[in-house]
Design a protein around this motif. Structure first.
Motif, PDB file in Angstrom:
ATOM      1  N   GLY A  33      47.656  16.022  45.752  1.00  0.00           N
ATOM      2  CA  GLY A  33      46.669  17.204  45.378  1.00  0.00           C
ATOM      3  C   GLY A  33      45.657  16.310  46.774  1.00  0.00           C
ATOM      4  N   TYR A  34      44.839  17.353  45.915  1.00  0.00           N
ATOM      5  CA  TYR A  34      43.143  16.505  46.724  1.00  0.00           C
ATOM      6  C   TYR A  34      42.337  17.001  45.537  1.00  0.00           C
ATOM      7  CZ  TYR A  34      39.747  18.561  49.796  1.00  0.00           C
ATOM      8  OH  TYR A  34      38.530  19.209  50.468  1.00  0.00           O
ATOM      9  N   LEU A  35      40.844  16.312  45.715  1.00  0.00           N
ATOM     10  CA  LEU A  35      39.937  15.641  44.860  1.00  0.00           C
ATOM     11  C   LEU A  35      38.932  16.615  45.824  1.00  0.00           C
ATOM     12  CD1 LEU A  35      39.519  15.239  41.601  1.00  0.00           C
ATOM     13  CD2 LEU A  35      40.293  13.056  42.154  1.00  0.00           C
ATOM     14  N   LYS A  36      37.977  16.663  45.567  1.00  0.00           N
ATOM     15  CA  LYS A  36      36.595  16.246  45.417  1.00  0.00           C
ATOM     16  C   LYS A  36      35.362  16.060  44.684  1.00  0.00           C
ATOM     17  CE  LYS A  36      34.404  19.158  49.188  1.00  0.00           C
ATOM     18  NZ  LYS A  36      34.416  20.454  49.893  1.00  0.00           N
ATOM     19  N   ILE A  37      34.412  14.695  44.897  1.00  0.00           N
ATOM     20  CA  ILE A  37      33.953  14.820  44.241  1.00  0.00           C
ATOM     21  C   ILE A  37      32.884  14.324  44.296  1.00  0.00           C
ATOM     22  CG2 ILE A  37      35.877  13.248  42.898  1.00  0.00           C
ATOM     23  CD1 ILE A  37      35.477  10.495  43.989  1.00  0.00           C
ATOM     24  N   PRO A  38      31.389  14.182  43.438  1.00  0.00           N
ATOM     25  CA  PRO A  38      30.033  14.002  43.589  1.00  0.00           C
ATOM     26  C   PRO A  38      30.062  12.357  44.328  1.00  0.00           C
ATOM     27  CG  PRO A  38      30.563  14.597  41.357  1.00  0.00           C
ATOM     28  CD  PRO A  38      31.941  14.728  42.005  1.00  0.00           C
ATOM     29  N   LEU A  39      29.668  12.188  44.712  1.00  0.00           N
ATOM     30  CA  LEU A  39      29.463  10.253  45.763  1.00  0.00           C
ATOM     31  C   LEU A  39      28.930   9.633  44.434  1.00  0.00           C
ATOM     32  CD1 LEU A  39      27.567  10.817  49.189  1.00  0.00           C
ATOM     33  CD2 LEU A  39      29.530  10.523  48.790  1.00  0.00           C
ATOM     34  N   ARG A  40      28.228  10.501  43.418  1.00  0.00           N
ATOM     35  CA  ARG A  40      27.722   9.557  41.999  1.00  0.00           C
ATOM     36  C   ARG A  40      28.933   9.185  41.800  1.00  0.00           C
ATOM     37  NH1 ARG A  40      26.042  14.370  40.838  1.00  0.00           N
ATOM     38  NH2 ARG A  40      27.453  15.398  38.796  1.00  0.00           N
ATOM     39  N   MET A  41      30.022   9.675  41.631  1.00  0.00           N
ATOM     40  CA  MET A  41      31.679   8.816  40.867  1.00  0.00           C
ATOM     41  C   MET A  41      32.136   7.821  41.670  1.00  0.00           C
ATOM     42  SD  MET A  41      33.169  12.480  39.351  1.00  0.00           S
ATOM     43  CE  MET A  41      34.010  11.433  38.378  1.00  0.00           C
ATOM     44  N   LEU A  42      31.269   7.505  43.035  1.00  0.00           N
ATOM     45  CA  LEU A  42      32.355   6.523  43.540  1.00  0.00           C
ATOM     46  C   LEU A  42      31.762   5.435  43.552  1.00  0.00           C
ATOM     47  CD1 LEU A  42      33.523   8.454  47.061  1.00  0.00           C
ATOM     48  CD2 LEU A  42      34.935   6.858  45.668  1.00  0.00           C
ATOM     49  N   ILE A  43      32.291   4.112  43.322  1.00  0.00           N
ATOM     50  CA  ILE A  43      31.963   2.582  43.400  1.00  0.00           C
ATOM     51  C   ILE A  43      31.991   2.155  44.488  1.00  0.00           C
ATOM     52  CG2 ILE A  43      31.759   0.639  42.277  1.00  0.00           C
ATOM     53  CD1 ILE A  43      32.354   1.848  39.361  1.00  0.00           C
ATOM     54  N   THR A  44      31.676   1.793  45.992  1.00  0.00           N
ATOM     55  CA  THR A  44      31.590   1.449  46.425  1.00  0.00           C
ATOM     56  C   THR A  44      30.319   0.255  46.797  1.00  0.00           C
ATOM     57  OG1 THR A  44      32.051   1.586  48.782  1.00  0.00           O
ATOM     58  CG2 THR A  44      30.797   3.478  47.808  1.00  0.00           C
ATOM     59  N   ASP A  45      31.022  -1.117  48.181  1.00  0.00           N
ATOM     60  CA  ASP A  45      29.773  -1.818  48.907  1.00  0.00           C
ATOM     61  C   ASP A  45      29.654  -1.516  50.273  1.00  0.00           C
ATOM     62  OD1 ASP A  45      29.244  -2.978  46.358  1.00  0.00           O
ATOM     63  OD2 ASP A  45      31.448  -4.278  46.453  1.00  0.00           O
ATOM     64  N   TYR A  46      30.766  -0.594  50.863  1.00  0.00           N
ATOM     65  CA  TYR A  46      30.587  -0.489  51.660  1.00  0.00           C
ATOM     66  C   TYR A  46      30.118   1.625  52.842  1.00  0.00           C
ATOM     67  CZ  TYR A  46      34.163  -3.751  50.941  1.00  0.00           C
ATOM     68  OH  TYR A  46      34.683  -4.687  49.919  1.00  0.00           O
ATOM     69  N   PRO A  47      29.519   1.413  53.856  1.00  0.00           N
ATOM     70  CA  PRO A  47      29.810   2.770  53.853  1.00  0.00           C
ATOM     71  C   PRO A  47      30.750   4.180  54.010  1.00  0.00           C
ATOM     72  CG  PRO A  47      28.451   1.437  55.495  1.00  0.00           C
ATOM     73  CD  PRO A  47      28.969   0.178  54.609  1.00  0.00           C
ATOM     74  N   LEU A  48      30.861   4.887  53.718  1.00  0.00           N
ATOM     75  CA  LEU A  48      31.841   5.614  53.404  1.00  0.00           C
ATOM     76  C   LEU A  48      31.848   6.477  54.498  1.00  0.00           C
ATOM     77  CD1 LEU A  48      31.220   7.803  50.053  1.00  0.00           C
ATOM     78  CD2 LEU A  48      32.277   6.262  50.372  1.00  0.00           C
ATOM     79  N   LYS A  49      33.285   6.170  55.173  1.00  0.00           N
ATOM     80  CA  LYS A  49      34.343   7.091  56.241  1.00  0.00           C
ATOM     81  C   LYS A  49      35.225   7.385  55.698  1.00  0.00           C
ATOM     82  CE  LYS A  49      32.371   2.778  58.278  1.00  0.00           C
ATOM     83  NZ  LYS A  49      32.948   1.629  59.884  1.00  0.00           N
ATOM     84  N   VAL A  50      35.493   8.506  56.654  1.00  0.00           N
ATOM     85  CA  VAL A  50      37.308   9.236  56.466  1.00  0.00           C
ATOM     86  C   VAL A  50      37.768   8.382  56.935  1.00  0.00           C
ATOM     87  CG1 VAL A  50      38.159  10.758  58.201  1.00  0.00           C
ATOM     88  CG2 VAL A  50      36.117  11.954  57.161  1.00  0.00           C
ATOM     89  N   GLY A  51      38.915   7.908  56.158  1.00  0.00           N
ATOM     90  CA  GLY A  51      39.949   7.037  56.549  1.00  0.00           C
ATOM     91  C   GLY A  51      40.334   5.779  55.535  1.00  0.00           C
ATOM     92  N   GLN A  52      39.427   5.727  55.278  1.00  0.00           N
ATOM     93  CA  GLN A  52      38.886   5.019  53.532  1.00  0.00           C
ATOM     94  C   GLN A  52      40.226   4.941  52.173  1.00  0.00           C
ATOM     95  OE1 GLN A  52      35.006   4.430  53.383  1.00  0.00           O
ATOM     96  NE2 GLN A  52      34.610   2.342  54.161  1.00  0.00           N
ATOM     97  N   GLU A  53      40.356   3.805  51.682  1.00  0.00           N
ATOM     98  CA  GLU A  53      41.184   3.917  50.470  1.00  0.00           C
ATOM     99  C   GLU A  53      40.806   3.620  49.691  1.00  0.00           C
ATOM    100  OE1 GLU A  53      46.151   3.175  52.008  1.00  0.00           O
ATOM    101  OE2 GLU A  53      44.782   1.444  52.441  1.00  0.00           O
ATOM    102  N   VAL A  54      40.935   4.431  48.624  1.00  0.00           N
ATOM    103  CA  VAL A  54      40.525   4.370  47.265  1.00  0.00           C
ATOM    104  C   VAL A  54      41.295   4.570  46.049  1.00  0.00           C
ATOM    105  CG1 VAL A  54      38.571   6.053  48.361  1.00  0.00           C
ATOM    106  CG2 VAL A  54      39.949   7.195  47.439  1.00  0.00           C
ATOM    107  N   ALA A  55      41.246   4.552  44.589  1.00  0.00           N
ATOM    108  CA  ALA A  55      41.527   3.926  44.327  1.00  0.00           C
ATOM    109  C   ALA A  55      40.845   3.880  42.831  1.00  0.00           C
ATOM    110  CB  ALA A  55      42.661   2.497  43.959  1.00  0.00           C
ATOM    111  N   PHE A  56      41.719   4.774  41.527  1.00  0.00           N
ATOM    112  CA  PHE A  56      41.656   4.804  40.512  1.00  0.00           C
ATOM    113  C   PHE A  56      42.358   4.986  39.599  1.00  0.00           C
ATOM    114  CE2 PHE A  56      42.457   9.560  42.350  1.00  0.00           C
ATOM    115  CZ  PHE A  56      42.593  10.192  41.129  1.00  0.00           C
ATOM    116  N   ARG A  57      42.162   5.006  38.100  1.00  0.00           N
ATOM    117  CA  ARG A  57      42.630   4.643  36.936  1.00  0.00           C
ATOM    118  C   ARG A  57      43.207   6.134  36.141  1.00  0.00           C
ATOM    119  NH1 ARG A  57      41.555  -0.796  36.262  1.00  0.00           N
ATOM    120  NH2 ARG A  57      44.515  -1.417  38.056  1.00  0.00           N
TER     121      ARG A  57
END
Length: 86
Positions: A33-57
Protein backbone atom coordinates in the motif's frame (compact mmCIF):
# COMPACT_ATOMS: atom_id res chain seq x y z
CA UNK A 1 -9.86 -1.12 26.03
CA UNK A 2 -7.14 -3.76 26.02
CA UNK A 3 -5.84 -5.64 22.99
CA UNK A 4 -6.63 -9.37 22.86
CA UNK A 5 -3.69 -10.42 20.72
CA UNK A 6 0.00 -10.08 21.58
CA UNK A 7 2.35 -7.87 19.63
CA UNK A 8 4.03 -9.26 16.57
CA UNK A 9 6.21 -6.31 15.65
CA UNK A 10 7.49 -6.49 12.09
CA UNK A 11 9.73 -4.22 10.07
CA UNK A 12 8.05 -2.45 7.17
CA UNK A 13 10.02 -0.80 4.38
CA UNK A 14 9.13 1.62 1.65
CA UNK A 15 10.27 4.33 -0.73
CA UNK A 16 9.44 8.03 -0.50
CA UNK A 17 7.32 8.96 -3.54
CA UNK A 18 6.20 12.50 -2.60
CA UNK A 19 7.58 15.25 -0.37
CA UNK A 20 5.48 18.30 0.50
CA UNK A 21 5.80 21.14 3.03
CA UNK A 22 3.99 19.22 5.77
CA UNK A 23 3.94 15.57 4.72
CA UNK A 24 5.66 12.77 2.85
CA UNK A 25 4.13 9.85 0.95
CA UNK A 26 5.63 6.38 1.03
CA UNK A 27 4.96 3.36 -1.20
CA UNK A 28 5.30 0.29 0.98
CA UNK A 29 7.40 -2.55 -0.42
CA UNK A 30 5.70 -5.85 -1.08
CA UNK A 31 2.63 -4.19 -2.61
CA UNK A 32 1.35 -3.42 0.89
CA UNK A 33 0.00 0.00 0.00
CA UNK A 34 0.65 3.69 0.32
CA UNK A 35 1.11 5.78 3.43
CA UNK A 36 1.02 9.56 3.79
CA UNK A 37 2.45 10.89 7.06
CA UNK A 38 3.24 14.28 8.61
CA UNK A 39 6.91 15.26 8.40
CA UNK A 40 7.06 15.45 12.19
CA UNK A 41 6.78 11.63 12.22
CA UNK A 42 9.93 11.16 10.11
CA UNK A 43 13.32 10.86 11.78
CA UNK A 44 16.13 11.82 9.44
CA UNK A 45 19.60 13.30 9.31
CA UNK A 46 19.21 14.06 5.59
CA UNK A 47 17.09 16.36 3.44
CA UNK A 48 14.12 14.35 2.19
CA UNK A 49 14.08 13.33 -1.47
CA UNK A 50 11.83 11.20 -3.64
CA UNK A 51 13.39 7.76 -3.98
CA UNK A 52 14.90 7.49 -0.48
CA UNK A 53 14.18 4.23 1.31
CA UNK A 54 12.58 4.24 4.75
CA UNK A 55 11.81 1.60 7.38
CA UNK A 56 9.65 1.44 10.48
CA UNK A 57 8.30 -1.16 12.87
CA UNK A 58 4.68 -1.81 13.52
CA UNK A 59 2.27 -4.48 14.60
CA UNK A 60 -1.04 -5.53 13.11
CA UNK A 61 -4.04 -3.28 13.67
CA UNK A 62 -6.75 -4.83 15.83
CA UNK A 63 -10.42 -3.81 15.82
CA UNK A 64 -11.33 -3.16 19.46
CA UNK A 65 -15.10 -3.56 19.35
CA UNK A 66 -17.99 -4.34 17.02
CA UNK A 67 -19.60 -1.08 18.14
CA UNK A 68 -19.24 2.11 16.10
CA UNK A 69 -18.03 5.27 17.83
CA UNK A 70 -20.95 7.54 16.89
CA UNK A 71 -19.07 10.71 17.89
CA UNK A 72 -16.41 10.10 15.23
CA UNK A 73 -18.97 9.15 12.58
CA UNK A 74 -20.93 12.32 13.32
CA UNK A 75 -17.79 14.46 13.08
CA UNK A 76 -16.85 12.82 9.75
CA UNK A 77 -20.31 13.46 8.36
CA UNK A 78 -20.18 17.12 9.46
CA UNK A 79 -16.76 17.57 7.85
CA UNK A 80 -17.88 15.89 4.62
CA UNK A 81 -20.98 18.09 4.42
CA UNK A 82 -18.86 21.17 5.00
CA UNK A 83 -16.44 20.10 2.24
CA UNK A 84 -19.31 19.15 -0.08
CA UNK A 85 -18.43 15.45 -0.17
CA UNK A 86 -21.89 14.14 0.77
Amino acid sequence: MELKYGDKIIEMQGVIVEVHDGCAAIDLKGRLGYLKIPLRMLITDYPLKVGQEVAFRMSFIEVLSKEVNEKYVSNLEKRNRKEGNL
